[in-house]
Scaffold this motif. Structure first.
Motif, PDB file in Angstrom:
ATOM      1  N   PRO A  46      -2.245  -5.298   1.566  1.00 42.12           N
ATOM      2  CA  PRO A  46      -1.975  -5.107   0.133  1.00 42.12           C
ATOM      3  C   PRO A  46      -0.526  -4.674  -0.087  1.00 42.12           C
ATOM      4  O   PRO A  46      -0.066  -3.719   0.528  1.00 42.12           O
ATOM      5  CB  PRO A  46      -2.947  -3.983  -0.262  1.00 42.12           C
ATOM      6  N   LEU A  47       0.202  -5.411  -0.938  1.00 40.17           N
ATOM      7  CA  LEU A  47       1.613  -5.097  -1.162  1.00 40.17           C
ATOM      8  C   LEU A  47       1.921  -4.739  -2.611  1.00 40.17           C
ATOM      9  O   LEU A  47       2.690  -3.829  -2.871  1.00 40.17           O
ATOM     10  CB  LEU A  47       2.498  -6.278  -0.742  1.00 40.17           C
ATOM     11  N   ILE A  48       1.338  -5.496  -3.554  1.00 37.18           N
ATOM     12  CA  ILE A  48       1.657  -5.249  -4.959  1.00 37.18           C
ATOM     13  C   ILE A  48       0.373  -4.953  -5.738  1.00 37.18           C
ATOM     14  O   ILE A  48      -0.522  -5.795  -5.779  1.00 37.18           O
ATOM     15  CB  ILE A  48       2.385  -6.467  -5.580  1.00 37.18           C
ATOM     16  N   PRO A  49       0.276  -3.761  -6.363  1.00 36.60           N
ATOM     17  CA  PRO A  49      -0.895  -3.477  -7.193  1.00 36.60           C
ATOM     18  C   PRO A  49      -0.904  -4.395  -8.419  1.00 36.60           C
ATOM     19  O   PRO A  49       0.125  -4.569  -9.064  1.00 36.60           O
ATOM     20  CB  PRO A  49      -0.685  -2.017  -7.612  1.00 36.60           C
ATOM     21  N   LEU A  50      -2.042  -5.016  -8.688  1.00 39.98           N
ATOM     22  CA  LEU A  50      -2.131  -5.940  -9.819  1.00 39.98           C
ATOM     23  C   LEU A  50      -2.926  -5.341 -10.979  1.00 39.98           C
ATOM     24  O   LEU A  50      -3.284  -6.044 -11.906  1.00 39.98           O
ATOM     25  CB  LEU A  50      -2.774  -7.262  -9.375  1.00 39.98           C
ATOM     26  N   GLY A  51      -3.220  -4.062 -10.878  1.00 41.36           N
ATOM     27  CA  GLY A  51      -3.900  -3.412 -11.997  1.00 41.36           C
ATOM     28  C   GLY A  51      -5.397  -3.258 -11.807  1.00 41.36           C
ATOM     29  O   GLY A  51      -5.951  -3.604 -10.772  1.00 41.36           O
TER      30      GLY A  51
ATOM     31  N   ASP B 139      26.677  -7.392  12.887  1.00 37.54           N
ATOM     32  CA  ASP B 139      25.338  -7.406  13.495  1.00 37.54           C
ATOM     33  C   ASP B 139      24.608  -6.095  13.243  1.00 37.54           C
ATOM     34  O   ASP B 139      23.411  -6.073  12.966  1.00 37.54           O
ATOM     35  CB  ASP B 139      25.452  -7.635  15.008  1.00 37.54           C
ATOM     36  N   THR B 140      25.365  -4.996  13.362  1.00 35.44           N
ATOM     37  CA  THR B 140      24.768  -3.676  13.145  1.00 35.44           C
ATOM     38  C   THR B 140      24.240  -3.564  11.720  1.00 35.44           C
ATOM     39  O   THR B 140      23.142  -3.062  11.486  1.00 35.44           O
ATOM     40  CB  THR B 140      25.809  -2.571  13.413  1.00 35.44           C
ATOM     41  N   LEU B 141      25.057  -4.083  10.759  1.00 33.49           N
ATOM     42  CA  LEU B 141      24.651  -4.024   9.351  1.00 33.49           C
ATOM     43  C   LEU B 141      23.411  -4.855   9.113  1.00 33.49           C
ATOM     44  O   LEU B 141      22.476  -4.418   8.442  1.00 33.49           O
ATOM     45  CB  LEU B 141      25.798  -4.525   8.447  1.00 33.49           C
ATOM     46  N   VAL B 142      23.384  -6.073   9.680  1.00 33.18           N
ATOM     47  CA  VAL B 142      22.225  -6.963   9.514  1.00 33.18           C
ATOM     48  C   VAL B 142      20.979  -6.290  10.084  1.00 33.18           C
ATOM     49  O   VAL B 142      19.920  -6.289   9.454  1.00 33.18           O
ATOM     50  CB  VAL B 142      22.484  -8.329  10.192  1.00 33.18           C
ATOM     51  N   ASP B 143      21.134  -5.671  11.261  1.00 34.85           N
ATOM     52  CA  ASP B 143      19.998  -4.995  11.891  1.00 34.85           C
ATOM     53  C   ASP B 143      19.509  -3.818  11.046  1.00 34.85           C
ATOM     54  O   ASP B 143      18.309  -3.645  10.856  1.00 34.85           O
ATOM     55  CB  ASP B 143      20.370  -4.501  13.291  1.00 34.85           C
ATOM     56  N   SER B 144      20.470  -3.016  10.530  1.00 30.95           N
ATOM     57  CA  SER B 144      20.081  -1.861   9.717  1.00 30.95           C
ATOM     58  C   SER B 144      19.354  -2.331   8.473  1.00 30.95           C
ATOM     59  O   SER B 144      18.354  -1.725   8.071  1.00 30.95           O
ATOM     60  CB  SER B 144      21.294  -1.039   9.288  1.00 30.95           C
ATOM     61  N   ALA B 145      19.862  -3.423   7.857  1.00 29.37           N
ATOM     62  CA  ALA B 145      19.221  -3.957   6.650  1.00 29.37           C
ATOM     63  C   ALA B 145      17.799  -4.397   6.980  1.00 29.37           C
ATOM     64  O   ALA B 145      16.871  -4.128   6.214  1.00 29.37           O
ATOM     65  CB  ALA B 145      20.032  -5.119   6.088  1.00 29.37           C
ATOM     66  N   ALA B 146      17.633  -5.045   8.134  1.00 31.82           N
ATOM     67  CA  ALA B 146      16.295  -5.511   8.543  1.00 31.82           C
ATOM     68  C   ALA B 146      15.350  -4.321   8.724  1.00 31.82           C
ATOM     69  O   ALA B 146      14.210  -4.353   8.264  1.00 31.82           O
ATOM     70  CB  ALA B 146      16.395  -6.309   9.834  1.00 31.82           C
ATOM     71  N   TYR B 147      15.852  -3.260   9.365  1.00 35.44           N
ATOM     72  CA  TYR B 147      15.032  -2.058   9.560  1.00 35.44           C
ATOM     73  C   TYR B 147      14.654  -1.440   8.216  1.00 35.44           C
ATOM     74  O   TYR B 147      13.528  -1.005   8.010  1.00 35.44           O
ATOM     75  CB  TYR B 147      15.776  -1.018  10.410  1.00 35.44           C
ATOM     76  N   LEU B 148      15.647  -1.418   7.294  1.00 40.39           N
ATOM     77  CA  LEU B 148      15.440  -0.818   5.977  1.00 40.39           C
ATOM     78  C   LEU B 148      14.366  -1.594   5.218  1.00 40.39           C
ATOM     79  O   LEU B 148      13.457  -0.998   4.628  1.00 40.39           O
ATOM     80  CB  LEU B 148      16.761  -0.834   5.199  1.00 40.39           C
ATOM     81  N   ILE B 154       6.658  -1.227   4.752  1.00 41.14           N
ATOM     82  CA  ILE B 154       5.570  -0.414   5.322  1.00 41.14           C
ATOM     83  C   ILE B 154       5.162   0.675   4.328  1.00 41.14           C
ATOM     84  O   ILE B 154       3.970   0.902   4.092  1.00 41.14           O
ATOM     85  CB  ILE B 154       5.992   0.185   6.688  1.00 41.14           C
ATOM     86  N   VAL B 155       6.174   1.324   3.723  1.00 43.03           N
ATOM     87  CA  VAL B 155       5.882   2.391   2.754  1.00 43.03           C
ATOM     88  C   VAL B 155       5.136   1.817   1.547  1.00 43.03           C
ATOM     89  O   VAL B 155       4.118   2.368   1.097  1.00 43.03           O
ATOM     90  CB  VAL B 155       7.195   3.092   2.323  1.00 43.03           C
ATOM     91  N   ILE B 156       5.627   0.648   1.044  1.00 41.54           N
ATOM     92  CA  ILE B 156       4.984   0.011  -0.121  1.00 41.54           C
ATOM     93  C   ILE B 156       3.547  -0.375   0.226  1.00 41.54           C
ATOM     94  O   ILE B 156       2.617  -0.127  -0.552  1.00 41.54           O
ATOM     95  CB  ILE B 156       5.799  -1.226  -0.580  1.00 41.54           C
ATOM     96  N   ALA B 157       3.353  -0.963   1.420  1.00 41.81           N
ATOM     97  CA  ALA B 157       2.011  -1.386   1.841  1.00 41.81           C
ATOM     98  C   ALA B 157       1.077  -0.186   1.941  1.00 41.81           C
ATOM     99  O   ALA B 157      -0.075  -0.246   1.503  1.00 41.81           O
ATOM    100  CB  ALA B 157       2.093  -2.119   3.177  1.00 41.81           C
ATOM    101  N   THR B 161      -2.136   0.281  -0.431  1.00 40.61           N
ATOM    102  CA  THR B 161      -3.453   0.388   0.210  1.00 40.61           C
ATOM    103  C   THR B 161      -4.158   1.661  -0.245  1.00 40.61           C
ATOM    104  O   THR B 161      -5.339   1.642  -0.571  1.00 40.61           O
ATOM    105  CB  THR B 161      -3.296   0.389   1.746  1.00 40.61           C
ATOM    106  N   PHE B 162      -3.397   2.750  -0.287  1.00 41.81           N
ATOM    107  CA  PHE B 162      -3.963   4.030  -0.735  1.00 41.81           C
ATOM    108  C   PHE B 162      -4.470   3.905  -2.170  1.00 41.81           C
ATOM    109  O   PHE B 162      -5.596   4.302  -2.489  1.00 41.81           O
ATOM    110  CB  PHE B 162      -2.900   5.139  -0.619  1.00 41.81           C
ATOM    111  N   TRP B 163      -3.636   3.319  -3.025  1.00 46.45           N
ATOM    112  CA  TRP B 163      -4.012   3.135  -4.436  1.00 46.45           C
ATOM    113  C   TRP B 163      -5.270   2.271  -4.546  1.00 46.45           C
ATOM    114  O   TRP B 163      -6.204   2.599  -5.269  1.00 46.45           O
ATOM    115  CB  TRP B 163      -2.852   2.484  -5.196  1.00 46.45           C
ATOM    116  N   LEU B 164      -5.283   1.154  -3.766  1.00 45.95           N
ATOM    117  CA  LEU B 164      -6.378   0.180  -3.866  1.00 45.95           C
ATOM    118  C   LEU B 164      -7.724   0.789  -3.496  1.00 45.95           C
ATOM    119  O   LEU B 164      -8.736   0.513  -4.121  1.00 45.95           O
ATOM    120  CB  LEU B 164      -6.066  -1.023  -2.951  1.00 45.95           C
ATOM    121  N   TYR B 165      -7.746   1.641  -2.479  1.00 43.57           N
ATOM    122  CA  TYR B 165      -9.015   2.143  -1.977  1.00 43.57           C
ATOM    123  C   TYR B 165      -9.418   3.505  -2.544  1.00 43.57           C
ATOM    124  O   TYR B 165     -10.453   4.040  -2.198  1.00 43.57           O
ATOM    125  CB  TYR B 165      -8.997   2.191  -0.439  1.00 43.57           C
TER     126      TYR B 165
END
Ligand code: ZN
Lengths: 86, 175
Positions: A46-51, B139-148, B154-157, B161-165
């Motif tokens: 799950p990535l984007i909440p759809l409401g 290369d360092t910048l590209v790598d840092s951007a990829a990590y970011l 991961i944080v958004i997911a 997930t927390f919200w969904l359940y």
């Protein structure tokens, strides 16, 4: 690379109901409150909440009616029995 | 019981006394010309344990030989067992452009260890030109951007997930 998109739905049934006429079977019966949360998924994550959607479930015919809002507080009876699973 | 302990200690001593793999270290700009006798091989160690290292290496040999780029584990497989995995392999004059994190070993093999590899017919002269450098700023910048981006996803997911359940309380629903 194949990317799997999708929508994950999670239903929450409540031990709370309102009495009203069922739009499907026409009987004046208990309608239980149900919430459905939806989220957009990528690779099943799950990535984007759809409401959230609100539904009323007829106790008699089990038909599900989508509503924009639940009935006001004073028209909802919260029963103290065991939690509904569905 | 005593005999078992004796064998155990003898075994440990044998392991400790066995000669360590001798490998030449590649650092910075490295250039060397040498000869590998028939049925022999040379090993170069490339320390890339610090992230951001890039290895550029070119090996030219007078006859076909096998080149392997191996990790430490793969090297011990190569040394002590018939079958071994490898990171990269080439049979003729070769150029590697390698970026990775860890200890790597470049093996130039003039022995017939594998069925499919180059056949050894006599001594082989070879030249190795290598350069081990730190990654550029781009290369360092590209790598840092990829990590970011990965970290943010991961944080958004996790939050979604927390919200969904999470079941809202009936009081919140009836607000
Ligand atoms: Zn009904």
């Amino acid at each position: 690379m194949i990317v799997f998109f999708g929508i994950k739905k999670k239903n929450f049934a409540y031990n709370a109901y309102t009495v009203m006429q069922c739009p499907k079977c026409g009987k004046e019966t208990k309608h239980y409150l149900m919430l459905q949360k939806r989220a957009f998924t990528v690779f099943f994550i799950p990535l984007i909440p759809l409401g959230t959607r609100k539904y009323l479930v007829c106790e008699e015919c089990r038909s599900v009616t989508k509503v924009s809002n639940f009935p006001p507080k004073d028209r909802v009876i919260i029963s103290t029995g065991a939690e509904r699973k569905d | 019981m005593r005999a078992k302990w004796f064998i155990f200690i003898l075994g440990i001593t044998a392991i400790l006394a066995s000669p360590a793999i001798s490998a030449t270290e590649i650092t910075g700009d490295y250039r060397h010309t040498g000869t590998i006798p028939q049925d022999d091989f040379v090993i170069y160690h490339i320390n890339m344990t610090k992230p951001g290292k890039i290895l550029d290496v070119t090996v030219t040999a007078s006859d076909p030989v096998d080149f392997y780029l191996l990790t430490e584990k793969e090297l011990s497989q190569y040394m002590f067992s018939d079958a071994f995995a490898y990171e990269d392999y080439s049979e003729n004059t070769t150029t590697y452009h390698w970026r990775g994190t860890g200890d790597y070993y470049l093996v130039i093999d003039n022995a017939n260890v594998s069925v499919s590899g180059a056949m050894s017919h006599g001594p082989v002269n070879y030249t190795i030109v290598a350069k081990l450098e730190d990654k550029g700023i781009y290369d360092t910048l590209v790598d840092s951007a990829a990590y970011l981006v990965c970290g943010t996803l991961i944080v958004i997911a996790a939050a979604t997930t927390f919200w969904l359940y999470k079941k809202p309380k009936i009081e919140e629903v009836l607000k």
